[in-house]
Design an enzyme around this catalytic site. Structure first.
Site, PDB file in Angstrom:
ATOM      1  CB  THR A 102       3.678   2.014   2.783  1.00  0.00           C
ATOM      2  OG1 THR A 102       4.829   2.593   1.883  1.00  0.00           O
ATOM      3  CG2 THR A 102       3.860   2.823   4.078  1.00  0.00           C
ATOM      4  CG  HIS A 152       9.776   4.825  -4.275  1.00  0.00           C
ATOM      5  ND1 HIS A 152       8.897   5.326  -5.467  1.00  0.00           N
ATOM      6  CD2 HIS A 152       8.887   4.838  -3.173  1.00  0.00           C
ATOM      7  CE1 HIS A 152       7.694   5.387  -5.025  1.00  0.00           C
ATOM      8  NE2 HIS A 152       7.549   4.895  -3.673  1.00  0.00           N
ATOM      9  CG  ASN A 174       3.610   6.072  -6.140  1.00  0.00           C
ATOM     10  OD1 ASN A 174       3.208   6.265  -7.456  1.00  0.00           O
ATOM     11  ND2 ASN A 174       3.819   4.912  -5.547  1.00  0.00           N
ATOM     12  CE1 TYR A 225       6.318   9.679  -0.737  1.00  0.00           C
ATOM     13  CE2 TYR A 225       5.903   7.787  -2.084  1.00  0.00           C
ATOM     14  CZ  TYR A 225       5.662   8.767  -1.101  1.00  0.00           C
ATOM     15  OH  TYR A 225       4.356   8.309  -0.369  1.00  0.00           O
ATOM     16  CG  ASN A 275       2.503  11.776  -2.178  1.00  0.00           C
ATOM     17  OD1 ASN A 275       1.810  12.008  -1.027  1.00  0.00           O
ATOM     18  ND2 ASN A 275       2.934  10.258  -2.257  1.00  0.00           N
TER      19      ASN A 275
HETATM   20  C1  8OZ Z   1       0.833   4.608   0.966  1.00  0.00           C
HETATM   21  C2  8OZ Z   1       1.089   5.329   2.200  1.00  0.00           C
HETATM   22  C3  8OZ Z   1       2.478   5.710   2.493  1.00  0.00           C
HETATM   23  C4  8OZ Z   1       3.657   5.704   1.677  1.00  0.00           C
HETATM   24  C5  8OZ Z   1       3.904   5.001  -2.235  1.00  0.00           C
HETATM   25  C6  8OZ Z   1       5.538   4.577  -0.440  1.00  0.00           C
HETATM   26  O1  8OZ Z   1       2.908   5.298  -2.546  1.00  0.00           O
HETATM   27  C7  8OZ Z   1       4.223   4.943  -0.934  1.00  0.00           C
HETATM   28  C8  8OZ Z   1       3.055   4.736   0.405  1.00  0.00           C
HETATM   29  C9  8OZ Z   1       1.976   4.387   0.125  1.00  0.00           C
HETATM   30  O2  8OZ Z   1       4.776   4.675  -2.978  1.00  0.00           O
END
Ligand code: 8OZ
Length: 364
Positions: free
Chosen positions: A28, A178, A181, A183, A238
């Site tokens: 990112t 994806h 992480n 999400y 996250n």
């Molecule tokens: C860092 C900052 C914002 C998003 C991920 C898409 O960790 C990200 C991400 C990484 O997969």
């Protein structure tokens, strides 16, 4: 200098031949043209500079406005975005590179200011993550999400399907889902974020359902030989967690293998952090998955060589080293020194820390 390594050997990934075993990990960078979510001319230069990697994976790109969680990340849901990405794929292909786009829905890792009409971000359950996002030029706590209605789930799958169609129109060689992480797809999979009592919650089978249904839909659009996925079984990124990641991911990977995805990209350990954060048997995933295994997280030349020699992986994804070394492949081939990366320019800004890292000839 030449040290024995499989890193520089070609690899047949479905219908495409990769020049080497280097994958540029999705990174990112928050540099879409402000207010448009379109990758600009600078992005095309940035990816083209790195085209000597066997495979480039783009930064995560939202499949819908709802799927966005950070300022100035690119999308793949509008005509303008497709046109912007077309310039990226054309320049990468002109340099002989191959490129997949990473398809992204952030779920609860978002902010009301990024959502249509200031709506709440969506999630499997209405549980706010402890963590921050980058929005309005500053770091802010992520917003309280609302739980998706069962009737909304087909729409999420359709968003991934449409994004895949757009990606092919933009000239990508394939797509990476994806699934990592913390999400949306991982939020559904892991019981720390999913407290649903319907067909998408409870058992491992139910929690894995959305990731597998999205995968099936993407495969139907792109073909399995052009579809990869990224997962992160034990990452705490996250604010995500699960009570039994081994059983969960053994099940998920059995499902992905049945769908014949071309690669499984695994963040081993904590994303961008310790590889040994929790015990996990990655070899079990490798064994279960029929396609290519892409290993990621904290790899350097020696560890990559060791893992390829042991046949524990087929390809190695490097992240931060590719930010600061556009010619990482050539540098490792020569045993040359690597440029250090500057964390201050990772997220947002312009050419500085993006397209101005020197390649070897320029560095001399
Ligand atoms: C860092 C900052 C914002 C998003 C991920 C898409 O960790 C990200 C991400 C990484 O997969």
């Amino acid at each position: 200098m030449s040290r024995p390594t499989k890193l520089f050997e070609t690899y047949k990934l479905g219908p495409i031949t990769l020049a080497n075993r280097f994958v540029m990990a999705p990174l990112t960078r928050n540099r879409a043209v402000p207010g448009t979510f379109v990758p600009g001319a600078l992005a095309a230069d940035y990816y083209a500079q790195r085209a000597s990697a066997g495979l480039l994976i783009t930064e995560a790109s939202q499949v819908s406005q709802q799927g966005q969680g950070y300022q100035d990340t690119p999308g793949i849901y509008s005509k303008d975005q497709v046109a912007g990405w077309r310039k990226v794929t054309d320049q990468v292909h002109a340099r002989g590179g191959k490129i997949f786009i990473q398809l992204w829905h952030v779920g609860r890792i978002s902010h009301v200011d990024l959502q249509a009409n200031g709506a709440a971000p969506v999630a499997p359950s209405a549980i706010r993550a402890k963590g921050k996002t980058f929005v309005n030029g500053t770091f802010a706590d992520v917003s309280e999400p609302r739980a998706l209605e069962l009737s909304e789930i087909p729409g999420i799958i359709d968003d991934f399907k449409r994004a895949t169609k757009n990606a092919l129109e933009a000239g990508f060689d394939g797509v990476e889902i994806h699934g990592a992480n913390g999400y949306l797809l991982e939020q559904f999979a892991k019981d720390g974020a999913n407290k649903r009592t319907d067909a998408y919650g409870g058992s491992i089978e139910n929690r894995a359902k959305l990731m597998l249904e999205v995968s099936r839909a993407v495969v139907a659009e792109a073909g399995a030989e052009r579809t990869g996925i990224r997962i992160s079984p034990v990452t705490p990124a996250n604010d995500i967690s699960d009570s039994n990641p081994q059983a969960l991911y053994d099940h998920i990977v059995d499902g992905l293998s049945a769908l014949k995805l071309v690669y499984l990209h695994v963040v081993e350990g904590a994303t961008g952090g310790p590889r040994d954060i929790a015990p996990f048997d990655y070899a079990s995933l490798r064994k279960r998955f029929a396609g290519a295994y892409v290993a990621n997280n904290g790899y350097d030349f020696d560890l990559a060589t060791k893992v390829l020699d042991a046949k524990a992986a087929d390809l190695i994804a490097f992240g931060k080293p590719f930010i600061s070394n556009p010619d990482l492949v050539e540098r490792l081939k020569q045993g040359a020194a690597l440029n250090d990366w500057d964390k201050n320019t990772f997220y947002g800004g312009g050419a500085k820390g993006y397209t101005d890292y020197p390649a070897l000839a320029a560095a001399k």
